[in-house]
Design a protein around this motif. Structure first.
Motif, PDB file in Angstrom:
ATOM      1  N   ALA A   1       0.918  -1.198   0.367  1.00  0.00           N
ATOM      2  CA  ALA A   1       0.210   0.120  -0.049  1.00  0.00           C
ATOM      3  C   ALA A   1       0.943   1.159  -0.098  1.00  0.00           C
ATOM      4  O   ALA A   1       0.445   2.286  -0.767  1.00  0.00           O
ATOM      5  N   THR A   2       1.421   1.194   0.163  1.00  0.00           N
ATOM      6  CA  THR A   2       3.323   2.179   0.020  1.00  0.00           C
ATOM      7  C   THR A   2       3.265   2.602  -1.075  1.00  0.00           C
ATOM      8  O   THR A   2       2.823   4.110  -0.707  1.00  0.00           O
ATOM      9  N   TYR A   3       3.483   2.106  -1.497  1.00  0.00           N
ATOM     10  CA  TYR A   3       3.646   2.193  -3.460  1.00  0.00           C
ATOM     11  C   TYR A   3       2.153   3.628  -3.938  1.00  0.00           C
ATOM     12  O   TYR A   3       2.797   4.622  -4.882  1.00  0.00           O
ATOM     13  N   ALA A   4       1.253   3.071  -3.890  1.00  0.00           N
ATOM     14  CA  ALA A   4       0.306   4.100  -3.926  1.00  0.00           C
ATOM     15  C   ALA A   4      -0.131   5.227  -3.098  1.00  0.00           C
ATOM     16  O   ALA A   4       0.112   6.079  -3.934  1.00  0.00           O
ATOM     17  N   SER A   5       0.421   5.615  -1.615  1.00  0.00           N
ATOM     18  CA  SER A   5       0.289   6.717  -0.995  1.00  0.00           C
ATOM     19  C   SER A   5       1.786   7.394  -1.963  1.00  0.00           C
ATOM     20  O   SER A   5       1.374   8.293  -2.257  1.00  0.00           O
TER      21      SER A   5
ATOM     22  N   GLN B   1      -7.917  -1.186  -9.964  1.00  0.00           N
ATOM     23  CA  GLN B   1      -8.582  -1.337  -8.587  1.00  0.00           C
ATOM     24  C   GLN B   1      -6.721  -0.994  -8.040  1.00  0.00           C
ATOM     25  O   GLN B   1      -6.641  -0.851  -6.950  1.00  0.00           O
ATOM     26  N   ASN B   2      -7.013   0.645  -8.839  1.00  0.00           N
ATOM     27  CA  ASN B   2      -5.858   1.502  -7.588  1.00  0.00           C
ATOM     28  C   ASN B   2      -4.754   0.999  -7.147  1.00  0.00           C
ATOM     29  O   ASN B   2      -4.402   1.926  -6.221  1.00  0.00           O
ATOM     30  N   ARG B   3      -4.050   0.077  -7.251  1.00  0.00           N
ATOM     31  CA  ARG B   3      -3.085  -0.395  -6.519  1.00  0.00           C
ATOM     32  C   ARG B   3      -1.617   0.474  -6.759  1.00  0.00           C
ATOM     33  O   ARG B   3      -1.237   0.029  -5.775  1.00  0.00           O
ATOM     34  N   ILE B   4      -1.325   0.956  -7.598  1.00  0.00           N
ATOM     35  CA  ILE B   4      -0.076   2.018  -6.947  1.00  0.00           C
ATOM     36  C   ILE B   4      -0.578   3.707  -6.926  1.00  0.00           C
ATOM     37  O   ILE B   4      -0.035   4.440  -7.509  1.00  0.00           O
ATOM     38  N   GLY B   5      -2.062   3.973  -7.368  1.00  0.00           N
ATOM     39  CA  GLY B   5      -2.661   5.208  -6.879  1.00  0.00           C
ATOM     40  C   GLY B   5      -2.832   6.320  -8.081  1.00  0.00           C
ATOM     41  O   GLY B   5      -2.104   7.459  -8.328  1.00  0.00           O
TER      42      GLY B   5
END
Length: 323
Positions: free
Chosen positions: A210-214, A268-272
């Motif tokens: 999840a850090t990758y997306a944020s 799925q918005n996996r990387i933002g």
């Protein structure tokens, strides 16, 4: 007899305190970081000329060209042979140790340098990237290998090693291009064996970070540049997160492109990416010409708009307060 002026000043000084209560913003141009592409070096004449043109456009800007090795020949070889995960980690430490970058910077990635800079943003982003511009990057990998120049022996060796076993343990640890090779006909093997591109794209279902997306969502702008006549990046739409459809997709003919907004990593918005797109901060643009054919009409408007912005630093001013 009166007290001399200098004595009065000394007494005043002695009975005073210094305060750092007043802060005045100092304008400063946001620095720029560049990561070169395959077959190039951080100090190649073309890179140095590009840097000079940016500095002419934005007088006073600090520009850093990323290196993997300080010797030019070795830096060029590192664009073909090396462990990309380790290289991204090395660059993160390099950027963190540059004083001029401590308040953040804009970044430009040329060809494979584009997805490598994105990996830096997702995995580290300290110091933080403001605007990220990628030119002809392979964000969804490549499904074929670019041709080498006739006398480029290093490129030919890397190409041969990749073709002979792209998903072997050795190739995935040592050949740079193998680490972003995404074979649409071997997706399960790609997801299992490749430890770089599936990771930064969060494609592995049970290993989503999840850090990758944020971190990517923290960008001000993500600018993705595709070259209209690109034959080096296969498919060229990879620069916009497009990829070939899997061979077993009965609804898609061979070589059909799945565009970014239909990719699971987007839906799925996996990387933002979807967050950036919804905000209007994901820019898709095209440059005419072949791969990395950087005409003035291609790169200069982007550099003018997305680099050289002013950041405001706060400098303490000491004010004399008389008691």
């Amino acid at each position: 007899m009166g007290i001399p002026f200098f004595a009065t000043y000394a007494l005043l000084f002695a009975s005073s305190v210094w305060s750092a209560a007043v802060h005045t913003p100092l304008p400063q141009l946001r620095p720029l970081v560049i990561w070169h592409g395959m077959g190039d070096t951080y100090d190649a004449p073309g890179i140095l000329e590009f840097i000079q043109e940016v500095q002419d456009m934005h007088p006073g800007i600090f520009v850093h060209s990323i290196y993997l090795q300080e010797a030019s020949d070795e830096d060029r070889k590192a664009g073909y042979f090396g462990n990309v995960n380790e290289q991204v980690e090395f660059v993160a430490k390099q950027l963190n140790n540059i004083t001029e970058l401590q308040h953040g910077f804009d970044a430009m990635g040329f060809s494979q340098g584009g997805q490598f800079l994105r990996a830096y943003v997702e995995r580290s982003n300290s110091p933080p990237v403001n605007n990220l511009i990628t030119f002809g990057a392979q964000h969804m990998g490549v499904s074929d290998l670019p041709a080498c120049k006739p006398y480029d022996i290093t490129c030919q060796l890397a190409r041969r090693a990749t073709r002979n076993g792209v998903y072997t343990e050795w190739a995935q640890a040592n050949v740079v291009q193998a680490q972003y090779y995404r074979d649409a006909d071997q997706l399960p093997r790609y997801l299992e064996r490749n430890h770089f591109l599936p990771s930064i794209n969060n494609e592995v279902d049970d290993d989503v970070n999840a850090t990758y997306a944020s971190n990517l969502e923290a960008l001000n702008k993500l600018v993705l540049v595709m070259f209209a006549k690109d034959t080096m990046v296969v498919p060229k739409e990879s620069s916009w997160f497009g990829s070939y459809a899997p061979a077993d997709d009965a609804l898609a003919p061979a070589k059909t492109i799945i565009p970014m907004r239909l990719q699971p990593l987007y839906t799925q918005n996996r990387i933002g990416l979807r967050t950036l797109d919804d905000r209007g901060d994901l820019i898709l643009t095209t440059c005419d010409g072949a791969h990395m054919q950087l005409s003035d009409g291609c790169w200069k408007p982007l550099a003018q708009e997305y680099t050289g912005g002013v950041i405001h630093l706060s400098q303490s001013k000491y004010v004399l307060q008389v008691q």
